[in-house]
Design a protein around this motif. Sequence first.
Motif, PDB file in Angstrom:
ATOM      1  N   PRO A 155      -7.774  16.464  11.115  1.00 16.83           N
ATOM      2  CA  PRO A 155      -6.965  16.000  12.251  1.00 16.83           C
ATOM      3  C   PRO A 155      -6.814  14.479  12.208  1.00 16.83           C
ATOM      4  O   PRO A 155      -7.750  13.758  11.858  1.00 16.83           O
ATOM      5  N   ILE A 156      -5.649  13.998  12.567  1.00 18.67           N
ATOM      6  CA  ILE A 156      -5.346  12.570  12.463  1.00 18.67           C
ATOM      7  C   ILE A 156      -6.335  11.717  13.249  1.00 18.67           C
ATOM      8  O   ILE A 156      -6.702  10.630  12.805  1.00 18.67           O
ATOM      9  N   ALA A 157      -6.803  12.189  14.384  1.00 14.02           N
ATOM     10  CA  ALA A 157      -7.750  11.399  15.184  1.00 14.02           C
ATOM     11  C   ALA A 157      -9.047  11.154  14.425  1.00 14.02           C
ATOM     12  O   ALA A 157      -9.665  10.094  14.569  1.00 14.02           O
ATOM     13  N   ALA A 158      -9.477  12.093  13.598  1.00 17.55           N
ATOM     14  CA  ALA A 158     -10.686  11.922  12.789  1.00 17.55           C
ATOM     15  C   ALA A 158     -10.386  11.181  11.489  1.00 17.55           C
ATOM     16  O   ALA A 158     -11.238  10.460  10.970  1.00 17.55           O
ATOM     17  N   PHE A 159      -9.198  11.349  10.965  1.00 14.66           N
ATOM     18  CA  PHE A 159      -8.822  10.797   9.665  1.00 14.66           C
ATOM     19  C   PHE A 159      -8.456   9.314   9.735  1.00 14.66           C
ATOM     20  O   PHE A 159      -8.822   8.518   8.876  1.00 14.66           O
ATOM     21  N   LEU A 160      -7.717   8.928  10.766  1.00 10.61           N
ATOM     22  CA  LEU A 160      -7.161   7.576  10.874  1.00 10.61           C
ATOM     23  C   LEU A 160      -8.204   6.460  10.836  1.00 10.61           C
ATOM     24  O   LEU A 160      -7.979   5.455  10.159  1.00 10.61           O
ATOM     25  N   PRO A 161      -9.343   6.559  11.521  1.00  7.46           N
ATOM     26  CA  PRO A 161     -10.311   5.454  11.478  1.00  7.46           C
ATOM     27  C   PRO A 161     -10.761   5.081  10.067  1.00  7.46           C
ATOM     28  O   PRO A 161     -10.938   3.905   9.762  1.00  7.46           O
ATOM     29  N   ILE A 214       0.868  -1.173   0.000  1.00 10.23           N
ATOM     30  CA  ILE A 214       0.000   0.000   0.000  1.00 10.23           C
ATOM     31  C   ILE A 214       0.906   1.225   0.000  1.00 10.23           C
ATOM     32  O   ILE A 214       1.767   1.370   0.879  1.00 10.23           O
ATOM     33  N   ILE A 215       0.719   2.088  -0.989  1.00 11.40           N
ATOM     34  CA  ILE A 215       1.539   3.285  -1.160  1.00 11.40           C
ATOM     35  C   ILE A 215       0.671   4.500  -0.836  1.00 11.40           C
ATOM     36  O   ILE A 215      -0.330   4.749  -1.512  1.00 11.40           O
ATOM     37  N   PHE A 216       1.059   5.246   0.195  1.00  9.10           N
ATOM     38  CA  PHE A 216       0.315   6.427   0.629  1.00  9.10           C
ATOM     39  C   PHE A 216       1.023   7.689   0.128  1.00  9.10           C
ATOM     40  O   PHE A 216       2.184   7.931   0.458  1.00  9.10           O
ATOM     41  N   HIS A 217       0.291   8.482  -0.651  1.00 11.03           N
ATOM     42  CA  HIS A 217       0.839   9.734  -1.190  1.00 11.03           C
ATOM     43  C   HIS A 217       1.034  10.766  -0.083  1.00 11.03           C
ATOM     44  O   HIS A 217       0.558  10.594   1.041  1.00 11.03           O
ATOM     45  N   GLY A 218       1.691  11.848  -0.432  1.00 10.97           N
ATOM     46  CA  GLY A 218       1.933  12.921   0.515  1.00 10.97           C
ATOM     47  C   GLY A 218       0.834  13.971   0.498  1.00 10.97           C
ATOM     48  O   GLY A 218      -0.150  13.883  -0.244  1.00 10.97           O
ATOM     49  N   THR A 219       1.021  14.976   1.323  1.00 12.54           N
ATOM     50  CA  THR A 219       0.077  16.081   1.459  1.00 12.54           C
ATOM     51  C   THR A 219      -0.183  16.731   0.106  1.00 12.54           C
ATOM     52  O   THR A 219       0.748  17.086  -0.603  1.00 12.54           O
ATOM     53  N   GLY A 220      -1.455  16.857  -0.249  1.00 13.81           N
ATOM     54  CA  GLY A 220      -1.827  17.485  -1.513  1.00 13.81           C
ATOM     55  C   GLY A 220      -1.559  16.631  -2.728  1.00 13.81           C
ATOM     56  O   GLY A 220      -1.775  17.066  -3.853  1.00 13.81           O
ATOM     57  N   GLY A 221      -1.089  15.418  -2.535  1.00  7.63           N
ATOM     58  CA  GLY A 221      -0.760  14.537  -3.649  1.00  7.63           C
ATOM     59  C   GLY A 221      -1.938  13.674  -4.066  1.00  7.63           C
ATOM     60  O   GLY A 221      -3.062  13.824  -3.582  1.00  7.63           O
ATOM     61  N   ALA A 225     -10.198   1.399   8.333  1.00  3.12           N
ATOM     62  CA  ALA A 225     -11.351   0.645   7.827  1.00  3.12           C
ATOM     63  C   ALA A 225     -11.247   0.338   6.336  1.00  3.12           C
ATOM     64  O   ALA A 225     -11.819  -0.644   5.859  1.00  3.12           O
ATOM     65  N   ALA A 226     -10.503   1.147   5.599  1.00  2.98           N
ATOM     66  CA  ALA A 226     -10.451   1.020   4.139  1.00  2.98           C
ATOM     67  C   ALA A 226      -9.472  -0.040   3.643  1.00  2.98           C
ATOM     68  O   ALA A 226      -9.518  -0.416   2.469  1.00  2.98           O
ATOM     69  N   HIS A 227      -8.593  -0.517   4.497  1.00  2.00           N
ATOM     70  CA  HIS A 227      -7.539  -1.432   4.056  1.00  2.00           C
ATOM     71  C   HIS A 227      -7.412  -2.608   5.013  1.00  2.00           C
ATOM     72  O   HIS A 227      -7.716  -2.493   6.188  1.00  2.00           O
TER      73      HIS A 227
END
Length: 174
Positions: free
Chosen positions: A44-50, A4-11, A54-56
Amino acid sequence: MKAIIFHGTGGNPEVAWYPWLAERLRKRGYDVEVPHYPGLNVEPIAAFLPGVLAAHEFGEHTVVVGHSGGAALLLALLEHVKVDRAYLVAGYCTRPNESEEPVLQESYDWDAIRSNVREIYFINSAKDPYGCDADQGRTMFDRLGGTQIVRNDGHFGDYNQDYDEFPLLDRLIG
């Protein structure tokens, strides 16, 4: 194996070396995901991370790669999931510049991260235009061990830095 490859900010999945690396890994039999997360380093990471969790599906045969904000995301992610290997490219664990960094947590469970990844690599440049430099890599290395690689390759791809291939990362993943 899965990658799994995670892009950077704005990418997005189509910029920099992400499509090139994904294709190289697919040719070697990896099941590859390159998700698009426009909210990365916005929410915010706390809202984003879940949502990411769940997606992977993650597991002992999963390789994760993160670039810049995507590498910072991996730190939060690795507190919760086990993977085989993690590659943090232009990663950081503290504010690298004056910009807000909602992807960062106030603190990390370094012991949990260490126990959830078999091998971890930090690839940073001696100088990075955003401050995601070798000092940031060293800070993570000092807390987690693993392997730190220092290059002189800027941010490893950006709007003003073409970086369409990443042979070093391809070789490391194998």
